[in-house]
Motif scaffolding. Structure first.
Motif, short mmCIF file in Angstrom:
data_model
loop_
_atom_site.label_atom_id
_atom_site.label_comp_id
_atom_site.label_asym_id
_atom_site.label_seq_id
_atom_site.Cartn_x
_atom_site.Cartn_y
_atom_site.Cartn_z
N THR A 25 0.85 -1.19 0.00
CA THR A 25 0.00 0.00 0.00
C THR A 25 0.89 1.25 0.00
O THR A 25 2.03 1.19 0.48
N PRO A 26 0.37 2.37 -0.50
CA PRO A 26 1.19 3.59 -0.54
C PRO A 26 1.69 4.01 0.84
O PRO A 26 2.85 4.41 0.99
N GLU A 27 0.84 3.89 1.86
CA GLU A 27 1.22 4.38 3.20
C GLU A 27 2.32 3.51 3.80
O GLU A 27 3.33 4.01 4.31
N ALA A 28 2.13 2.18 3.76
CA ALA A 28 3.13 1.27 4.35
C ALA A 28 4.46 1.43 3.62
O ALA A 28 5.54 1.43 4.22
N HIS A 29 4.39 1.60 2.30
CA HIS A 29 5.59 1.75 1.48
C HIS A 29 6.34 3.02 1.89
O HIS A 29 7.55 3.00 2.12
N ARG A 30 5.61 4.13 2.03
CA ARG A 30 6.29 5.39 2.38
C ARG A 30 6.94 5.29 3.75
O ARG A 30 8.08 5.70 3.94
N ARG A 31 6.22 4.69 4.70
CA ARG A 31 6.79 4.55 6.06
C ARG A 31 8.07 3.73 6.03
O ARG A 31 9.09 4.08 6.61
N PHE A 32 8.02 2.60 5.31
CA PHE A 32 9.16 1.70 5.23
C PHE A 32 10.36 2.41 4.57
O PHE A 32 11.50 2.33 5.02
N TRP A 33 10.07 3.11 3.50
CA TRP A 33 11.11 3.82 2.74
C TRP A 33 11.78 4.88 3.61
O TRP A 33 13.03 4.94 3.68
N GLN A 34 10.95 5.68 4.31
CA GLN A 34 11.53 6.73 5.18
C GLN A 34 12.43 6.11 6.24
O GLN A 34 13.51 6.61 6.54
N ALA A 35 11.97 5.01 6.84
CA ALA A 35 12.75 4.36 7.90
C ALA A 35 14.06 3.82 7.33
O ALA A 35 15.11 3.87 7.99
N ASP A 36 14.02 3.34 6.09
CA ASP A 36 15.23 2.77 5.50
C ASP A 36 16.24 3.86 5.12
O ASP A 36 17.44 3.64 5.20
N ILE A 37 15.74 5.03 4.72
CA ILE A 37 16.65 6.16 4.46
C ILE A 37 17.41 6.46 5.75
O ILE A 37 18.64 6.61 5.76
N ALA A 38 16.67 6.52 6.86
CA ALA A 38 17.30 6.84 8.16
C ALA A 38 18.26 5.73 8.59
O ALA A 38 19.30 6.00 9.19
N LYS A 39 17.92 4.48 8.26
CA LYS A 39 18.78 3.35 8.65
C LYS A 39 20.13 3.38 7.92
O LYS A 39 21.17 3.15 8.52
N TRP A 40 20.10 3.68 6.61
CA TRP A 40 21.35 3.59 5.83
C TRP A 40 22.19 4.86 5.88
O TRP A 40 23.38 4.82 5.58
N ARG A 41 21.57 6.00 6.26
CA ARG A 41 22.33 7.26 6.24
C ARG A 41 23.62 7.17 7.05
O ARG A 41 24.71 7.43 6.51
N PRO A 42 23.56 6.74 8.34
CA PRO A 42 24.81 6.70 9.11
C PRO A 42 25.82 5.68 8.58
O PRO A 42 27.03 5.89 8.68
N VAL A 43 25.31 4.61 7.99
CA VAL A 43 26.22 3.57 7.46
C VAL A 43 27.02 4.15 6.29
O VAL A 43 28.24 3.99 6.20
N ILE A 44 26.32 4.86 5.41
CA ILE A 44 26.98 5.45 4.23
C ILE A 44 27.93 6.56 4.68
O ILE A 44 29.06 6.66 4.20
N GLN A 45 27.46 7.36 5.63
CA GLN A 45 28.32 8.45 6.11
C GLN A 45 29.58 7.88 6.75
O GLN A 45 30.68 8.40 6.55
N ALA A 46 29.43 6.79 7.49
CA ALA A 46 30.60 6.17 8.14
C ALA A 46 31.57 5.63 7.09
O ALA A 46 32.79 5.69 7.25
N ALA A 47 31.00 5.09 6.00
CA ALA A 47 31.87 4.54 4.95
C ALA A 47 32.50 5.68 4.14
O ALA A 47 33.51 5.48 3.44
N GLY A 48 31.90 6.87 4.20
CA GLY A 48 32.43 8.04 3.50
C GLY A 48 32.44 7.89 1.99
O GLY A 48 33.27 8.46 1.30
N GLN A 49 31.52 7.09 1.46
CA GLN A 49 31.48 6.85 0.01
C GLN A 49 30.37 7.63 -0.63
O GLN A 49 29.20 7.27 -0.51
N TYR A 50 30.70 8.70 -1.30
CA TYR A 50 29.66 9.48 -1.96
C TYR A 50 29.88 9.44 -3.47
O TYR A 50 30.99 9.17 -3.93
N ALA A 51 28.82 9.76 -4.19
CA ALA A 51 28.91 9.68 -5.64
C ALA A 51 29.61 10.90 -6.22
O ALA A 51 29.96 10.92 -7.39
N ASP A 52 29.82 11.96 -5.42
CA ASP A 52 30.43 13.16 -5.99
C ASP A 52 31.71 13.53 -5.25
O ASP A 52 32.07 12.89 -4.28
#
Ligand code: ASP
Length: 328
Positions: free
Chosen positions: A301-328
Motif C-alpha cells: 500500500t502507498p502508506e506502508a511503502h512510504r513509512r518503510f522507505w523513510q525508515a530505510d533512508i534513516a537506517k542507511w544514512r549513518p552507514v553510508i556516512q561512516a563509509a564516507g562513500q559518496y557519488a560526488d
C-alpha cells in the motif's frame, strides 16, 4: 436572438469542466499502455521482478504494462526519468533499496530523490548472495576474506554503479574486511553476471533473483547469503554471520513509484493491481524459485511503502556516512 456568453463565462465553464474532467479521467485509467521503468539493464534482478509484475498487473489493469530499461548511474537515470514524467499514471518506476541509499550517496542530483515520487506499494524482499567466478581460488567466505585481505585491489568486484544494491553490499563487504577491491560498474547486474560467468570479474554481490539459476547450473560459485537466516532456495549456503561477517547483512526490497502529483485515484488503482499481482500464482511460484516471496498485502500500500522507505533512508544514512562513500 442568440445569446453569446462572455469570454469570462466561457473561461469559467472551461475551468469547471477541466476540474471535473480530471477525476473522470482518473476513473477511466488506464486507457492505454503503462510504462514501467526499470533503472537497470535488462536480464538483471530488478528487470526479472518487473517483468513478472508487469505481466500480472497488466492483466488486472486491462492494459499492457511495458517494461522499459533505463540503466546507468546506479539507477539514478531511470529514477530521474520517472520523477520528471507527466504525473498521469502512464509512467511508473520499479526500484529497489537504492531509493533509500541514493538520497545520502548523491549530494547533487537533477531530481528530488524523495519528494519527486508518490509511493504505490512494496513488492518483495530479496536476499543477496555473495558470488564469485567459478574458478575463484576460494571456496568459502572465510577463505575469500583472507584472499581479499591479501590481494586487495588486484581483485575485481562488479556492481551496478553507486546507488545499486550490489554497490551497497560491496561497501559493507569492503568495510567488514577492511580492504578495498577494484570496483567495476555496469548498467545493471544482468550484464555484470555475464562477465562473472565468463570469468572476467572475480566477485559480485547480487540478489537471489539473478543468482540461484547460475549457482544451480554451476556457472558461478556462491560464498554466502546476506540474510540473518538461510534462504530456502539455497539451503546449503551459509549466512554471512555464520561465516564470520555478521556486519555484512542486507536484504533488498523493491517498491513501485509514480511521479509526484499523480492523482490519488490512479495511485489507488495501481496499488490494487499490485496487490492482485502479488497473489498471482505464477508470480508467487516464480518468486519462490528465485529465492524470494511477495510482501504481505498490507505492505503493498502507498502508506506502508512510504513509512518503510523513510525508515530505510534513516537506517542507511549513518552507514553510508561512516563509509564516507559518496557519488560526488
Ligand atoms: N539489482 C542490481 C543492483 O542493484 C541491479 C540490477 O537489477 O541490474 O546491483
Amino acid at each position: 436572438m442568440p445569446i453569446r456568453p462572455s469570454r469570462r463565462a466561457l473561461l469559467a465553464l472551461a475551468a469547471a469542466f477541466g476540474l471535473a474532467a480530471a477525476p473522470a479521467m482518473a476513473q477511466q485509467y488506464p486507457t492505454r499502455p503503462v510504462s514501467m521503468v526499470v533503472p537497470f539493464a535488462a536480464g538483471g534482478p530488478t528487470d526479472t521482478v518487473a517483468r513478472l509484475l508487469a505481466e500480472a498487473m497488466g492483466r488486472e489493469l486491462g492494459q499492457t504494462v511495458v517494461v522499459e530499461n533505463v540503466g546507468g548511474a546506479g539507477g539514478t537515470i531511470g529514477a530521474q526519468r520517472v520523477a520528471q514524467a507527466r504525473p498521469d499514471g502512464y509512467t511508473i518506476l520499479l526500484h529497489h533499496i537504492g531509493m533509500a541509499t541514493i538520497p545520502t550517496l548523491y549530494r547533487r542530483l537533477g531530481y528530488d530523490p524523495v519528494n519527486g515520487f508518490e509511493t504505490i506499494g512494496l513488492v518483495t524482499e530479496v536476499p543477496m548472495t555473495l558470488v564469485a567466478r567459478k574458478d575463484f581460488p576460494a571456496d568459502t567466505l572465510q577463505d575469500a576474506v583472507a584472499l581479499i585481505r591479501r590481494e586487495g585491489e588486484k581483485l575485481n568486484y562488479a556492481n551496478a554503479g553507486i546507488g545499486a544494491a550490489s554497490h551497497l553490499c560491496g561497501i559493507l563487504l569492503m568495510k567488514a574486511v577492511d580492504k578495498a577491491m577494484t570496483t567495476v560498474p555496469f548498467r545493471g547486474t544482468g550484464p555484470a553476471m555475464q562477465e562473472l560467468m565468463a570469468g572476467r570479474v572475480d566477485l559480485m554481490c547480487d540478489q537471489t533473483t539473478n543468482t540461484t539459476q547460475q549457482i544451480a547450473a554451476g556457472s558461478i560459485k556462491v560464498l554466502a547469503v546476506t540474510t540473518p537466516e538461510r534462504v530456502p532456495a539455497l539451503p546449503n549456503v551459509p549466512t554471512t554471520a555464520e561465516a564470520g561477517l555478521p556486519d555484512l547483512q542486507v536484504t533488498i526490497w523493491h517498491g513501485l513509484y509514480a511521479p509526484r502529483g499523480t492523482p490519488a485515484p490512479v495511485i489507488e488503482r495501481l496499488s490494487r493491481a499490485l496487490q492482485v499481482a502479488l497473489r498471482d500464482e505464477k508470480v508467487v511460484s516464480r518468486f519462490a524459485d528465485l529465492g524470494t516471496a511477495p510482501v504481505a498485502q498490507e505492505q503493498a500500500t502507498p502508506e506502508a511503502h512510504r513509512r518503510f522507505w523513510q525508515a530505510d533512508i534513516a537506517k542507511w544514512r549513518p552507514v553510508i556516512q561512516a563509509a564516507g562513500q559518496y557519488a560526488d
